[in-house]
Write a protein that holds these residues in place. Structure first.
Motif, PDB file in Angstrom:
ATOM      1  N   LEU A 286      10.785 -23.307 -14.865  1.00 45.81           N
ATOM      2  CA  LEU A 286      12.164 -23.781 -14.946  1.00 45.81           C
ATOM      3  C   LEU A 286      12.216 -25.188 -14.362  1.00 45.81           C
ATOM      4  CD1 LEU A 286      15.283 -23.540 -15.239  1.00 45.81           C
ATOM      5  CD2 LEU A 286      15.279 -22.483 -12.962  1.00 45.81           C
ATOM      6  N   GLN A 287      12.734 -26.131 -15.144  1.00 48.07           N
ATOM      7  CA  GLN A 287      12.903 -27.500 -14.686  1.00 48.07           C
ATOM      8  C   GLN A 287      14.389 -27.846 -14.638  1.00 48.07           C
ATOM      9  OE1 GLN A 287      10.634 -30.687 -16.462  1.00 48.07           O
ATOM     10  NE2 GLN A 287       8.988 -29.299 -17.087  1.00 48.07           N
ATOM     11  N   LEU A 288      14.800 -28.482 -13.563  1.00 42.94           N
ATOM     12  CA  LEU A 288      16.152 -29.018 -13.433  1.00 42.94           C
ATOM     13  C   LEU A 288      16.038 -30.527 -13.278  1.00 42.94           C
ATOM     14  CD1 LEU A 288      17.655 -26.433 -10.903  1.00 42.94           C
ATOM     15  CD2 LEU A 288      17.947 -26.473 -13.385  1.00 42.94           C
TER      16      LEU A 288
ATOM     17  N   GLU B 281      18.679 -28.651 -17.872  1.00 40.31           N
ATOM     18  CA  GLU B 281      17.608 -27.740 -17.498  1.00 40.31           C
ATOM     19  C   GLU B 281      16.726 -27.456 -18.713  1.00 40.31           C
ATOM     20  OE1 GLU B 281      20.568 -25.782 -19.613  1.00 40.31           O
ATOM     21  OE2 GLU B 281      20.842 -26.806 -17.688  1.00 40.31           O
ATOM     22  N   GLN B 282      15.497 -27.037 -18.431  1.00 36.26           N
ATOM     23  CA  GLN B 282      14.557 -26.614 -19.466  1.00 36.26           C
ATOM     24  C   GLN B 282      13.777 -25.410 -18.956  1.00 36.26           C
ATOM     25  OE1 GLN B 282      12.688 -30.670 -20.265  1.00 36.26           O
ATOM     26  NE2 GLN B 282      12.690 -29.799 -22.315  1.00 36.26           N
ATOM     27  N   VAL B 283      13.492 -24.475 -19.861  1.00 33.36           N
ATOM     28  CA  VAL B 283      12.729 -23.275 -19.527  1.00 33.36           C
ATOM     29  C   VAL B 283      11.591 -23.131 -20.537  1.00 33.36           C
ATOM     30  CG1 VAL B 283      12.782 -20.755 -19.361  1.00 33.36           C
ATOM     31  CG2 VAL B 283      14.706 -22.097 -18.506  1.00 33.36           C
ATOM     32  N   SER B 284      10.429 -22.797 -20.035  1.00 36.75           N
ATOM     33  CA  SER B 284       9.290 -22.490 -20.906  1.00 36.75           C
ATOM     34  C   SER B 284       8.594 -21.244 -20.375  1.00 36.75           C
ATOM     35  CB  SER B 284       8.309 -23.662 -20.971  1.00 36.75           C
ATOM     36  OG  SER B 284       7.778 -23.947 -19.689  1.00 36.75           O
TER      37      SER B 284
ATOM     38  N   LEU C 110      13.348 -23.284 -24.030  1.00 37.42           N
ATOM     39  CA  LEU C 110      13.977 -22.048 -24.497  1.00 37.42           C
ATOM     40  C   LEU C 110      15.498 -22.061 -24.331  1.00 37.42           C
ATOM     41  CD1 LEU C 110      11.384 -19.439 -23.158  1.00 37.42           C
ATOM     42  CD2 LEU C 110      11.594 -20.392 -25.454  1.00 37.42           C
ATOM     43  N   THR C 111      16.016 -22.934 -23.493  1.00 38.94           N
ATOM     44  CA  THR C 111      17.468 -23.064 -23.388  1.00 38.94           C
ATOM     45  C   THR C 111      18.058 -23.796 -24.589  1.00 38.94           C
ATOM     46  OG1 THR C 111      17.222 -25.114 -22.129  1.00 38.94           O
ATOM     47  CG2 THR C 111      17.410 -23.064 -20.873  1.00 38.94           C
ATOM     48  N   GLY C 112      17.209 -24.472 -25.347  1.00 40.49           N
ATOM     49  CA  GLY C 112      17.666 -25.174 -26.537  1.00 40.49           C
ATOM     50  C   GLY C 112      18.412 -26.457 -26.251  1.00 40.49           C
ATOM     51  N   PHE C 113      18.341 -26.959 -25.033  1.00 34.96           N
ATOM     52  CA  PHE C 113      19.080 -28.184 -24.712  1.00 34.96           C
ATOM     53  C   PHE C 113      18.430 -29.394 -25.373  1.00 34.96           C
ATOM     54  CE2 PHE C 113      19.812 -32.011 -22.300  1.00 34.96           C
ATOM     55  CZ  PHE C 113      21.192 -32.008 -22.143  1.00 34.96           C
TER      56      PHE C 113
ATOM     57  N   TYR D 160      16.983 -36.788  -9.696  1.00 28.46           N
ATOM     58  CA  TYR D 160      16.208 -35.779  -8.990  1.00 28.46           C
ATOM     59  C   TYR D 160      15.523 -34.867 -10.005  1.00 28.46           C
ATOM     60  CZ  TYR D 160      20.034 -32.532 -10.069  1.00 28.46           C
ATOM     61  OH  TYR D 160      20.968 -31.768 -10.718  1.00 28.46           O
ATOM     62  N   LYS D 161      14.606 -34.075  -9.498  1.00 24.52           N
ATOM     63  CA  LYS D 161      13.948 -33.058 -10.308  1.00 24.52           C
ATOM     64  C   LYS D 161      13.703 -31.828  -9.453  1.00 24.52           C
ATOM     65  CE  LYS D 161       9.822 -31.925 -13.036  1.00 24.52           C
ATOM     66  NZ  LYS D 161       8.566 -32.422 -13.642  1.00 24.52           N
ATOM     67  N   GLY D 162      14.045 -30.669  -9.989  1.00 21.47           N
ATOM     68  CA  GLY D 162      13.721 -29.399  -9.363  1.00 21.47           C
ATOM     69  C   GLY D 162      12.783 -28.628 -10.282  1.00 21.47           C
ATOM     70  N   LEU D 163      11.852 -27.917  -9.685  1.00 18.32           N
ATOM     71  CA  LEU D 163      10.869 -27.166 -10.475  1.00 18.32           C
ATOM     72  C   LEU D 163      10.625 -25.815  -9.824  1.00 18.32           C
ATOM     73  CD1 LEU D 163       8.702 -27.442 -12.872  1.00 18.32           C
ATOM     74  CD2 LEU D 163       7.069 -27.873 -11.033  1.00 18.32           C
TER      75      LEU D 163
END
Length: 778
Positions: free
Chosen positions: A685-687, A714-717, A736-739, A664-667
């Protein structure tokens, strides 16, 4: 650039130019008035719709919504005063419907009040009278803002899709096409491997090879260009992107299975001037872009687009001895021209690109007595195109167009001791005809031909030595002539039905047929329903399209591949719900793709082998997506989306989830611009849901090669922009989460072994990145 390739190319008419769907602030179909109106000016009935809009009951047009300020100033409908339709353009404004506006107002950049504020100014409202050519000039009162122009808008026709404008592209660094979908819930962009930087689009849960790539409605970036094509289109060059989902129109060929992505470049006919863009990030990447337009005279205009980028330093943040990102240096140049006179129009251009990529193992990390495992790719690409259009009947939109394009793509690459070279040539031509019998009935028909040639050479060395010791040479050729016919029925704004059929003959696979059907039904202003069904085909150039797999330590085996074929069916519902002073936009859609034949990349059946062979069993994709957006306080735009993927393919006789595909993808995106327009902040924000890894196996030490599944991440920009009159500056950050994916290269300690595997990428391969840039408009 060592080689020069110039191709003759001729292409599209008004049909091709107008093939993307009109939205608010863009011209729609030509207004219905088709003859001069003489005699006394008629007085239409006006009914207030809102504080700034009136409804006009106009003879021969019926109900049309029009700005009250313009009506009060005497600017009535063209059928209600003496004049010709060429003085007006028709737009479709959400919440208000179709409107006509003076062309001079539109051309000056002051669009409809439903889209942006129209400042008081003198309007050239001249009409060609049947009995005189006098001009009248009126003062237009200020009109209040009703709605800003949307940076992302839905296509207005039967095909379900999105138009992504420059305002949306500016919300992220958008250095190239591959980085322009950060804020888009429908399109995913992922890395293919951890060594070459090859990226791919995923649409409807499937890889980008099933998406037909177009540049201004010309098929492009085929074969060997596929793995790295997303880096060949600089972001500052783009004027917009159109993303069509599912089986698209048959006009552009049979290849779109999950959709089309059409890129609009900045155009020669745009306003004269120049733009510059400078960019740099904390991963030592710099970019410089420039473009300029010149209008030689009223008939001839041109532009030039220039791009340079360089990743200057090596980065190995995870300490595995391999570069996290390859070093890339690229030179990219394009020149485009437009000549228009009377009924004839020519749009032509040439382009050239040179790119070098270096990746792999740092020299001080290789084992004693071995060469470092390095990867190098040198690419030279040349393109030429032209579009001829002849407008035969403006009243019925009858036109003929001749489209041609040519491209040559040369790649010299090595992956450790594996060397692969390819010289690809493509020529495409199309003859198109289109006419409107009436406002309701449109017919489009055409002939086209596509030719692909790939001259390839593969060789290997041994014992960690980079000198080739053996090799083989072969070529792939295919010629496909074809014809299509497409009929569109339009009943006002309520119903649009489009049916098309192609017949093509491949020199490899014989004759095949491509039927496609699209239906749009709009029972109310609030609800729009769409349905689509169609078939798509694709010729596979397996090694050229997947040459990044050569980085793996496994043996790569390619079978005798047939033509890929799949049916795609989709349904969508779009809601425009008045809520407060704005409109809540909600979209829900479902797509089902089923393959009758597919080139399957199999990691599961044998851990010592990657095989690419024909489908033996079932393969399908179910995709459901829902998204919503709303504008708060006329300045803050929020978008939320969720997509669920169910993608399965038969591997070794077992139906399994497609590996490396998120479930899945959440945005969630937020964009705020201050009322004075000087500051803008954007965040995303991406999940990304977890998924299946290829079948693991046992290593020599008794441990498993990898986990069976990867987890969600997750990812944040974010980006901050300061706008000035002729320039802007922006700063931002990605991930920005550094994952990062914990292990991007399996077996990195022995790159010459069979367990070396850098192609199992499901998440980010590098951590936080910050950037800054400046844009200048002259």
């Amino acid at each position: 650039m060592r080689n020069i390739f110039v191709g003759l190319a001729l292409a599209v008419s008004l049909t091709a130019y107008a093939q993307h769907e009109p939205t608010c602030c863009e011209p729609a179909e030509t207004p219905a008035c088709t003859q001069k109106i003489s005699g006394t000016q008629q007085t239409p009935q006006k009914t207030p719709v809102s504080a700034d809009m009136v409804e006009i009951n106009c003879p021969s047009h019926g109900r049309v919504v029009f700005p009250a300020a313009m009506a009060a100033a005497g600017h009535m409908m063209p059928c209600c005063e003496k004049g010709e339709r060429n003085n007006f353009v028709k737009i479709n404004c959400p919440g208000h419907g179709d409107m006509l506006v003076y062309k001079s107002l539109y051309d000056a950049g002051h669009h409809m009040p439903c889209c942006e504020k129209v400042k008081p100014r003198k309007i050239d409202a001249s009409c060609e009278h049947s009995d005189s050519h006098e001009e009248s000039v009126h003062d237009l009162a200020e009109v209040a803002v009703v709605r800003k122009k949307a940076s992302v808008a839905r296509m207005a026709g039967a095909v379900n899709g999105l138009k992504i404008g420059r305002d949306e592209l500016f919300k992220a660094a958008c250095c190239n096409l591959g980085e322009s979908f950060t804020t888009n819930p429908s399109v995913d962009v992922t890395y293919n491997d951890a060594t070459t930087g090859a990226r791919q689009i995923k649409l409807l849960g499937l890889s980008g090879t099933y998406v037909q790539m177009l540049t201004e409605n010309l098929p492009n970036f085929r074969g060997a260009a596929t793995p790295y094509a997303l880096g060949y289109v600089p972001g500052p060059w783009m004027k917009g992107i159109q993303v069509s989902k599912g089986a698209a129109s048959v006009k552009n060929g049979y290849e779109s299975i999950t959709g089309q992505i059409n890129i609009d470049y900045k155009k020669p006919e745009d306003k004269s001037g120049a733009e510059f863009n400078l960019f740099g990030d904390t991963k030592s990447r710099i970019e410089a872009n420039a473009d300029a337009n010149v209008h030689i005279n009223s008939n001839l205009s041109g532009n030039i687009l220039v791009h340079y980028e360089n990743s200057m330093e090596n980065h190995d943040d995870n300490g595995d001895g391999f570069l996290d990102k390859p070093r890339v240096e690229q030179y990219n140049l394009q020149s485009r021209w437009l000549y228009s006179r009377g009924i004839y129009m020519l749009h032509a251009g040439i382009a050239g690109m040179e790119e070098n990529r270096w990746g792999g193992q740092a020299a001080h990390h290789q084992a004693t007595g071995q060469q470092p495992f390095t990867i190098g790719l040198a690419t030279h690409r040349y393109e030429a195109y032209a579009k001829h259009a002849f407008v035969l009947d403006t009243d019925h939109g009858t036109n003929v167009a001749l489209m041609t394009s040519a491209a040559m793509h040369q790649l010299q690459s090595h992956y450790g001791i594996k060397w692969y070279d390819v010289n690809e040539k493509n020529v495409y031509g199309a003859l198109l005809f289109e006419t409107n019998f009436t406002k309701q009935h449109n017919l489009s028909a055409g002939l086209n031909v596509n030719y692909d040639y790939l001259g390839q050479y593969y060789r290997e060395g041994g014992d960690g030595q980079v000198q080739p010791t053996s090799g083989n040479r072969w070529a792939e050729r295919e010629t496909v002539p074809g014809a299509y016919v497409q009929y569109t029925y339009t009943l006002g704004s309520q119903l649009t039905a489009m049916a098309g059929l192609r017949v093509d003959h491949s020199s490899l696979y014989g004759t095949f047929y491509t039927p496609r059907f699209h239906l749009k039904y709009m029972p109310t202003d609030i609800l729009t329903l769409r349905f689509s069904a169609g078939k798509g085909y694709r010729t596979v150039h397996a090694l050229a399209e997947s040459n990044y797999l050569l980085a793996s330590g496994r043996e790569l085996r390619i079978g005798n591949l047939g033509q890929e074929a799949a049916w795609n069916t989709g349904v969508s519902m779009a809601f425009n719900i008045p809520l407060g002073q704005e409109t809540l936009k909600v979209n829900a859609e479902y797509y089902y793709t089923r393959f009758s034949n597919q080139a399957v990349i199999d990691y599961d059946s044998n851990h010592q082998l990657i095989s690419i062979d024909n489908l033996q069993g079932r393969s399908y994709s179910h995709t459901f997506q829902i998204d919503a957006s709303y504008v708060f306080f006329k300045s803050l735009t929020l978008t939320a989306a969720y997509r669920l993927n169910d993608v399965k393919t038969t591997y070794g006789g077992i139906l399994r989830e497609r590996p490396l595909t998120s479930k899945y993808k959440g945005l969630f995106t937020a964009s705020y611009k201050t009322p004075d327009g000087r500051w803008q902040i954007d965040g995303t924000l991406q999940l990304n849901g977890g998924g299946r890894m290829p079948q693991p196996y046992q290593l020599a030490d008794g441990t498993q090669s990898w986990n069976r599944r990867f987890k969600a991440y997750e990812q944040v920009s974010a980006q901050l922009t300061r706008w000035f009159k002729h320039w802007s500056v922006y700063v931002g950050g990605e991930n920005l989460t550094g994952f990062t994916q914990h292990t991007t290269i399996y077996g990195a300690d022995n790159p010459w072994g069979a367990d070396f595997e850098p192609t199992l990428i499901w998440g980010p391969v590098h951590g936080r990145m910050f950037y800054a840039g400046v844009r200048v408009n002259i």
